[in-house]
Design an enzyme around this catalytic site. Structure first.
Site, PDB file in Angstrom:
ATOM      1  N   HIS A 169       0.822  -1.226   0.000  1.00 24.86           N
ATOM      2  CA  HIS A 169       0.000   0.000   0.000  1.00 24.86           C
ATOM      3  C   HIS A 169       0.848   1.265   0.000  1.00 24.86           C
ATOM      4  CE1 HIS A 169      -4.051  -1.803   0.758  1.00 24.86           C
ATOM      5  NE2 HIS A 169      -3.259  -2.847   0.987  1.00 24.86           N
ATOM      6  N   ASP A 383       3.451   9.430  -0.825  1.00 19.75           N
ATOM      7  CA  ASP A 383       2.238   8.724  -0.415  1.00 19.75           C
ATOM      8  C   ASP A 383       1.978   7.615  -1.430  1.00 19.75           C
ATOM      9  OD1 ASP A 383      -0.083   8.198   1.028  1.00 19.75           O
ATOM     10  OD2 ASP A 383      -0.656  10.314   1.124  1.00 19.75           O
TER      11      ASP A 383
HETATM   12  P1  ADQ Z   1      -3.012   6.133   4.796  1.00 19.46           P
HETATM   13  O1  ADQ Z   1      -1.600   6.585   4.946  1.00 19.46           O
HETATM   14  O2  ADQ Z   1      -3.769   5.879   6.036  1.00 19.46           O
HETATM   15  O3  ADQ Z   1      -3.116   4.833   3.883  1.00 19.46           O
HETATM   16  P2  ADQ Z   1      -4.956   7.520   2.979  1.00 19.46           P
HETATM   17  O4  ADQ Z   1      -4.813   6.807   1.683  1.00 19.46           O
HETATM   18  O5  ADQ Z   1      -5.153   8.986   2.819  1.00 19.46           O
HETATM   19  O6  ADQ Z   1      -3.689   7.320   3.919  1.00 19.46           O
HETATM   20  O7  ADQ Z   1      -6.196   6.911   3.752  1.00 19.46           O
HETATM   21  C1  ADQ Z   1      -6.609   7.444   4.979  1.00 19.46           C
HETATM   22  C2  ADQ Z   1      -8.071   7.094   5.286  1.00 19.46           C
HETATM   23  O8  ADQ Z   1      -8.372   7.516   6.623  1.00 19.46           O
HETATM   24  C3  ADQ Z   1      -9.057   7.806   4.391  1.00 19.46           C
HETATM   25  O9  ADQ Z   1     -10.169   6.955   4.207  1.00 19.46           O
HETATM   26  C4  ADQ Z   1      -9.455   9.065   5.170  1.00 19.46           C
HETATM   27  O10 ADQ Z   1     -10.774   9.505   4.928  1.00 19.46           O
HETATM   28  C5  ADQ Z   1      -9.315   8.584   6.603  1.00 19.46           C
HETATM   29  N1  ADQ Z   1      -8.784   9.664   7.456  1.00 19.46           N
HETATM   30  C6  ADQ Z   1      -7.566  10.229   7.376  1.00 19.46           C
HETATM   31  N2  ADQ Z   1      -7.413  11.166   8.329  1.00 19.46           N
HETATM   32  C7  ADQ Z   1      -8.550  11.185   9.012  1.00 19.46           C
HETATM   33  C8  ADQ Z   1      -8.996  11.934  10.130  1.00 19.46           C
HETATM   34  N3  ADQ Z   1      -8.200  12.825  10.697  1.00 19.46           N
HETATM   35  N4  ADQ Z   1     -10.245  11.692  10.588  1.00 19.46           N
HETATM   36  C9  ADQ Z   1     -11.017  10.763   9.993  1.00 19.46           C
HETATM   37  N5  ADQ Z   1     -10.650  10.027   8.937  1.00 19.46           N
HETATM   38  C10 ADQ Z   1      -9.425  10.230   8.457  1.00 19.46           C
HETATM   39  C11 ADQ Z   1      -2.185   3.884   3.359  1.00 19.46           C
HETATM   40  C12 ADQ Z   1      -1.109   4.491   2.451  1.00 19.46           C
HETATM   41  C13 ADQ Z   1      -1.772   5.317   1.353  1.00 19.46           C
HETATM   42  C14 ADQ Z   1      -2.763   4.448   0.585  1.00 19.46           C
HETATM   43  C15 ADQ Z   1      -3.700   3.702   1.523  1.00 19.46           C
HETATM   44  C16 ADQ Z   1      -4.552   2.665   0.791  1.00 19.46           C
HETATM   45  O11 ADQ Z   1      -0.215   5.297   3.202  1.00 19.46           O
HETATM   46  O12 ADQ Z   1      -0.797   5.849   0.468  1.00 19.46           O
HETATM   47  O13 ADQ Z   1      -3.536   5.284  -0.259  1.00 19.46           O
HETATM   48  O14 ADQ Z   1      -2.977   3.010   2.541  1.00 19.46           O
HETATM   49  O15 ADQ Z   1      -3.765   1.816   0.027  1.00 19.46           O
END
Ligand code: ADQ
Length: 476
Positions: A169, A383
């Protein structure tokens, strides 16, 4: 409890639900389950609704020994027990303080400790054993992410009958960065136990294949990798390629269309004092997300008066979620210091130009914020994908809103009509934010139409189908 072997098994560090122990009135204790947060869980939860099977993972609490059970959705959940020390060394240590910074191109210095590695191996073995016990003859097993890179080979050793897929991921770094990790061979060999290794971006997959050539002298052809057999066994042909992950786009659109969420979005704007412009950031509190760079750019624009501090609000949601309390405290302190300084200089009695929400927000509230925001700021330094960018687009059923997107987020490969930025370039970031804020309505709508087409077509189901079809050889 006996495990009923399943023909589809997901293996991830965390289960989709977290267990907590609560005391009962009679003095006994009960286990309660809550949905676990995070991008991976959100994605695979949606996939499993269509492909029921077993999910092997840690339950979120240390030293808790729980039996496998079937949940309301018909999935078999197989909890893996981890001690507090194992969590410290496998999860907070090797996964989050060695691999996480290294794989994000060293945006923070990685630390290496031999005890952490020993525990990483030990924990990976336990996950592999649990997966082997949960998988039926010839089953398809899908292993996830950087915490479990040794599982594919360990599993293949025990169960050569299985089809094993692995998906990373987070980014895979260039060979010149990857090569510094002392256990580079073991990690590569661990991954090569899979039949298919999936990455977010084409560059991640090509970094990996080049690493195999440079480090192990292996042969690759396009996305194929020839893995030499040990003990004179025949070589295996496996694949390493990009499968950009997505979200349950229709779920987000449906939620955004609900009257409740639309009313809440209007209420948010009122609560913010009906500003002309609402800027939004939603992130896990992490140094890879570029929150500091974003605040610097917006702060300067406000202080220079390019953005009217009385008519603009930046809402930054940033909640901690991954270990390393000391590190996260430092990032939080820094963000709060910067926000305090900007507001100290520019706030009036009734208006703060920057609002920082430290608490995680429920999904409905996040979607209401997406709808309320004129400009979404995704300024990650690195990311894998960044699901927030896609969630913003899926939520904007009204066809409006501007996405400012870092070129270092995987999402930039697909979302080419976003306003793309190099977040390290503060002047460039400021110019991009001004371009987004002043963009005329017809251009906003044209760009959003393009973005929405991409996100609505490539949703998480399409992603999982593509991966599983490639894994099971049924792709056309
Ligand atoms: P993450 O690093 O966790 O994921 P992201 O892809 O943005 O990053 O996903 C975060 C999830 O958590 C989203 O669904 C978002 O809505 C939710 N979220 C984030 N901050 C929040 C907050 N403060 N309050 C509530 N909800 C929040 C990892 C990898 C990424 C990759 C994903 C999926 O780091 O690059 O996209 O896995 O593969």
């Amino acid at each position: 409890m006996e495990i009923n072997p399943q023909s589809f098994v997901v293996v991830a560090n965390r289960l989709p639900v977290d267990a907590t122990i609560t005391p009962e009135s009679d003095g006994s204790t009960a286990v309660r389950w809550h949905p676990a947060p995070g991008g991976l869980v959100t994605a695979m939860d949606a996939v499993m609704r269509h492909n029921p099977g077993a999910w092997v993972g840690w339950c979120g609490t240390a030293d808790l020994d729980l039996d496998p059970f079937t949940d309301d959705a018909g999935r078999m959940l197989v909890p893996v027990t981890l001690t507090a020390e194992e969590l410290q060394e496998h999860y907070e240590g090797f996964s989050n303080a060695s691999l996480w910074p290294l794989y994000h191109d060293g945006v923070a210095p990685p630390e290496y400790h031999r005890e952490w590695w020993a525990t990483y191996e030990e924990v990976n073995r336990r996950f592999a054993d649990a997966a082997a016990a949960a998988a039926a003859d010839g089953a398809t097993v899908w292993v996830h992410d950087y915490q479990l890179q040794l599982v594919p080979a360990l599993l293949r050793e025990q169960r050569p009958d299985l089809r094993i897929g692995f998906f990373l991921h987070i980014p895979f770094p260039p060979f010149e960065i990857f090569r510094q990790i002392p256990w580079r061979r073991q990690i590569l060999t661990g991954l090569l136990g899979a039949d298919l290794i999936g990455f977010q971006r084409k560059t991640d997959a090509s970094n990996f294949r080049r690493t195999l050539r440079m480090q192990l002298g292996m042969r690759t052809h396009r996305t194929n990798v020839l893995v030499p057999g040990s003990d004179g066994r025949q070589e295996r042909r496996i694949r390493a390629e990009a499968f950009p992950i997505s979200i349950d786009s229709h779920d987000f659109e449906e939620l955004a269309r609900s009257t409740r969420v639309q009313e809440r979005a209007a209420e948010i704007r009122r609560e913010l004092g009906n500003p002309d412009t609402v800027l939004l950031g939603v992130d896990r509190l992490d140094y890879t997300k570029g929150i500091r760079h974003r605040l610097r750019a917006v702060g300067e624009l406000l202080e220079e008066g390019q953005l009217d501090s009385t008519r603009t609000v930046l809402v930054q949601v940033a909640s901690p979620s991954r270990g390393r309390v000391d590190l996260y405290r430092a990032i939080r302190d820094e963000i709060e210091g910067t926000v305090g300084r900007i507001n100290g200089n520019l706030a009036t009695l009734g208006h703060n130009p920057v609002i920082h929400l430290h608490q995680p927000q429920p999904r409905e509230e996040v979607v209401a914020l997406y709808l309320a925001a004129d400009v979404m700021l995704v300024t990650a330094l690195r990311d894998g994908m960044n699901l927030v960018a896609k969630e913003y687009v899926a939520s904007r059923f009204d066809g409006d809103g501007v996405l400012v997107l870092s070129e270092f987020a995987g999402a930039a490969d697909e979302l080419t009509q976003a306003v793309t930025v190099n977040p390290y370039d503060i002047d460039g970031l400021k110019a991009a934010i001004m371009q987004a804020v002043t963009m005329d309505r017809s251009e906003r709508r044209r760009r959003m139409r393009f973005l929405r087409r991409r996100v609505m077509e490539n949703d998480v189901q399409a992603w999982a189908h593509r991966f599983l079809d490639a894994l099971t050889g049924s792709e056309t």
